[in-house]
Design a protein around this motif. Structure first.
Motif, PDB file in Angstrom:
ATOM      1  N   ALA A 171     -61.436 -35.811  33.999  1.00  0.00           N
ATOM      2  CA  ALA A 171     -61.877 -36.493  32.777  1.00  0.00           C
ATOM      3  C   ALA A 171     -60.819 -36.462  31.679  1.00  0.00           C
ATOM      4  CB  ALA A 171     -63.167 -35.846  32.274  1.00  0.00           C
ATOM      5  N   TYR A 172     -59.814 -35.622  31.819  1.00  0.00           N
ATOM      6  CA  TYR A 172     -58.803 -35.504  30.762  1.00  0.00           C
ATOM      7  C   TYR A 172     -57.468 -35.074  31.358  1.00  0.00           C
ATOM      8  CZ  TYR A 172     -59.872 -30.562  31.319  1.00  0.00           C
ATOM      9  OH  TYR A 172     -60.060 -29.315  31.854  1.00  0.00           O
ATOM     10  N   TRP A 173     -56.413 -35.259  30.576  1.00  0.00           N
ATOM     11  CA  TRP A 173     -55.068 -34.843  30.940  1.00  0.00           C
ATOM     12  C   TRP A 173     -54.804 -33.456  30.365  1.00  0.00           C
ATOM     13  CZ3 TRP A 173     -51.757 -37.675  33.962  1.00  0.00           C
ATOM     14  CH2 TRP A 173     -52.122 -38.988  34.225  1.00  0.00           C
ATOM     15  N   SER A 174     -54.142 -32.621  31.133  1.00  0.00           N
ATOM     16  CA  SER A 174     -53.771 -31.271  30.692  1.00  0.00           C
ATOM     17  C   SER A 174     -52.258 -31.198  30.506  1.00  0.00           C
ATOM     18  CB  SER A 174     -54.175 -30.242  31.742  1.00  0.00           C
ATOM     19  OG  SER A 174     -55.560 -30.263  31.941  1.00  0.00           O
ATOM     20  N   PRO A 175     -51.809 -30.326  29.599  1.00  0.00           N
ATOM     21  CA  PRO A 175     -50.363 -30.153  29.427  1.00  0.00           C
ATOM     22  C   PRO A 175     -49.711 -29.675  30.722  1.00  0.00           C
ATOM     23  CG  PRO A 175     -51.577 -29.083  27.652  1.00  0.00           C
ATOM     24  CD  PRO A 175     -52.575 -29.490  28.682  1.00  0.00           C
ATOM     25  N   GLY A 176     -48.562 -30.269  31.028  1.00  0.00           N
ATOM     26  CA  GLY A 176     -47.799 -29.847  32.199  1.00  0.00           C
ATOM     27  C   GLY A 176     -46.564 -29.080  31.761  1.00  0.00           C
ATOM     28  N   THR A 177     -45.692 -29.735  31.005  1.00  0.00           N
ATOM     29  CA  THR A 177     -44.490 -29.099  30.478  1.00  0.00           C
ATOM     30  C   THR A 177     -43.850 -30.009  29.431  1.00  0.00           C
ATOM     31  OG1 THR A 177     -42.352 -28.076  31.039  1.00  0.00           O
ATOM     32  CG2 THR A 177     -42.931 -30.065  32.234  1.00  0.00           C
ATOM     33  N   SER A 178     -43.026 -29.400  28.596  1.00  0.00           N
ATOM     34  CA  SER A 178     -42.223 -30.187  27.654  1.00  0.00           C
ATOM     35  C   SER A 178     -40.740 -29.990  27.950  1.00  0.00           C
ATOM     36  CB  SER A 178     -42.544 -29.789  26.207  1.00  0.00           C
ATOM     37  OG  SER A 178     -42.279 -28.415  26.020  1.00  0.00           O
ATOM     38  N   LYS A 179     -40.435 -29.306  29.049  1.00  0.00           N
ATOM     39  CA  LYS A 179     -39.048 -29.089  29.456  1.00  0.00           C
ATOM     40  C   LYS A 179     -38.671 -30.140  30.492  1.00  0.00           C
ATOM     41  CE  LYS A 179     -39.207 -24.186  28.500  1.00  0.00           C
ATOM     42  NZ  LYS A 179     -39.122 -22.819  29.024  1.00  0.00           N
ATOM     43  N   ILE A 180     -38.078 -31.222  30.012  1.00  0.00           N
ATOM     44  CA  ILE A 180     -37.713 -32.345  30.863  1.00  0.00           C
ATOM     45  C   ILE A 180     -36.219 -32.599  30.708  1.00  0.00           C
ATOM     46  CG2 ILE A 180     -38.133 -34.777  31.391  1.00  0.00           C
ATOM     47  CD1 ILE A 180     -40.770 -34.429  29.719  1.00  0.00           C
ATOM     48  N   SER A 181     -35.530 -32.710  31.822  1.00  0.00           N
ATOM     49  CA  SER A 181     -34.114 -33.060  31.768  1.00  0.00           C
ATOM     50  C   SER A 181     -33.901 -34.401  32.456  1.00  0.00           C
ATOM     51  CB  SER A 181     -33.256 -31.979  32.435  1.00  0.00           C
ATOM     52  OG  SER A 181     -33.574 -31.869  33.804  1.00  0.00           O
ATOM     53  N   VAL A 182     -32.914 -35.141  31.986  1.00  0.00           N
ATOM     54  CA  VAL A 182     -32.577 -36.428  32.581  1.00  0.00           C
ATOM     55  C   VAL A 182     -31.086 -36.466  32.874  1.00  0.00           C
ATOM     56  CG1 VAL A 182     -34.479 -37.727  31.556  1.00  0.00           C
ATOM     57  CG2 VAL A 182     -32.341 -37.530  30.319  1.00  0.00           C
ATOM     58  N   SER A 183     -30.739 -37.173  33.919  1.00  0.00           N
ATOM     59  CA  SER A 183     -29.335 -37.345  34.261  1.00  0.00           C
ATOM     60  C   SER A 183     -29.151 -38.719  34.885  1.00  0.00           C
ATOM     61  CB  SER A 183     -28.868 -36.244  35.216  1.00  0.00           C
ATOM     62  OG  SER A 183     -29.628 -36.265  36.406  1.00  0.00           O
ATOM     63  N   GLY A 184     -27.960 -39.249  34.719  1.00  0.00           N
ATOM     64  CA  GLY A 184     -27.658 -40.568  35.247  1.00  0.00           C
ATOM     65  C   GLY A 184     -26.473 -40.533  36.187  1.00  0.00           C
ATOM     66  N   SER A 185     -26.475 -41.463  37.140  1.00  0.00           N
ATOM     67  CA  SER A 185     -25.369 -41.643  38.070  1.00  0.00           C
ATOM     68  C   SER A 185     -25.364 -43.115  38.478  1.00  0.00           C
ATOM     69  CB  SER A 185     -25.542 -40.753  39.302  1.00  0.00           C
ATOM     70  OG  SER A 185     -26.591 -41.244  40.119  1.00  0.00           O
ATOM     71  N   LYS A 186     -24.464 -43.476  39.355  1.00  0.00           N
ATOM     72  CA  LYS A 186     -24.411 -44.856  39.848  1.00  0.00           C
ATOM     73  C   LYS A 186     -25.695 -45.242  40.584  1.00  0.00           C
ATOM     74  CE  LYS A 186     -20.000 -45.786  38.903  1.00  0.00           C
ATOM     75  NZ  LYS A 186     -19.648 -46.707  37.863  1.00  0.00           N
ATOM     76  N   LEU A 187     -26.437 -44.244  41.050  1.00  0.00           N
ATOM     77  CA  LEU A 187     -27.668 -44.495  41.792  1.00  0.00           C
ATOM     78  C   LEU A 187     -28.875 -44.714  40.896  1.00  0.00           C
ATOM     79  CD1 LEU A 187     -27.218 -41.809  44.600  1.00  0.00           C
ATOM     80  CD2 LEU A 187     -26.707 -44.257  44.707  1.00  0.00           C
ATOM     81  N   GLY A 188     -28.758 -44.384  39.592  1.00  0.00           N
ATOM     82  CA  GLY A 188     -29.867 -44.557  38.664  1.00  0.00           C
ATOM     83  C   GLY A 188     -30.006 -43.382  37.728  1.00  0.00           C
ATOM     84  N   VAL A 189     -31.201 -43.217  37.205  1.00  0.00           N
ATOM     85  CA  VAL A 189     -31.516 -42.130  36.271  1.00  0.00           C
ATOM     86  C   VAL A 189     -32.596 -41.269  36.906  1.00  0.00           C
ATOM     87  CG1 VAL A 189     -32.481 -41.588  34.002  1.00  0.00           C
ATOM     88  CG2 VAL A 189     -30.907 -43.511  34.260  1.00  0.00           C
ATOM     89  N   SER A 190     -32.446 -39.947  36.760  1.00  0.00           N
ATOM     90  CA  SER A 190     -33.434 -39.012  37.288  1.00  0.00           C
ATOM     91  C   SER A 190     -34.017 -38.197  36.151  1.00  0.00           C
ATOM     92  CB  SER A 190     -32.799 -38.052  38.294  1.00  0.00           C
ATOM     93  OG  SER A 190     -32.332 -38.759  39.412  1.00  0.00           O
ATOM     94  N   ALA A 191     -35.338 -38.012  36.171  1.00  0.00           N
ATOM     95  CA  ALA A 191     -36.024 -37.099  35.255  1.00  0.00           C
ATOM     96  C   ALA A 191     -36.521 -35.935  36.098  1.00  0.00           C
ATOM     97  CB  ALA A 191     -37.186 -37.794  34.562  1.00  0.00           C
TER      98      ALA A 191
END
Length: 88
Positions: free
Chosen positions: A17-37
């Motif tokens: 019925a609702y969303w719960s907190p998962g995390t606020s520690k998210i990293s992103v990186s990019g390469s020729k293949l795309g972007v990853s989170a």
């Protein structure tokens, strides 16, 4: 690699019925293949689950379109800054 300091991950079961907190520690990186989170959330049975979302360059237009719907001024500023840094 960059950290998304103002973003978060929420989690919920499909029938929850609702969303719960998962995390606020998210990293992103990019390469020729795309972007990853990348992020880690607690597993239901204990432990931790690492998750990686890969965004193919073919999908960048969809991401930018949604950014413009959310906040056009901030989206344009972010894209302008990224272009300027890329060309410097």
């Amino acid at each position: 690699m960059a950290s998304l300091s103002k973003s978060n991950v929420l989690r919920a079961g499909v029938t929850a019925a609702y969303w719960s907190p998962g995390t606020s520690k998210i990293s992103v990186s990019g390469s020729k293949l795309g972007v990853s989170a990348n992020f880690i959330i607690a597993s239901k049975g204990g432990g931790r689950t690492q998750i990686k979302v890969n965004i193919n360059p073919e999908d960048f237009e969809h991401i930018v379109t949604e950014m413009m719907k959310s906040d056009p001024a901030k989206a344009l500023k972010a894209m302008s800054t990224a272009i300027a840094e890329y060309h410097s």
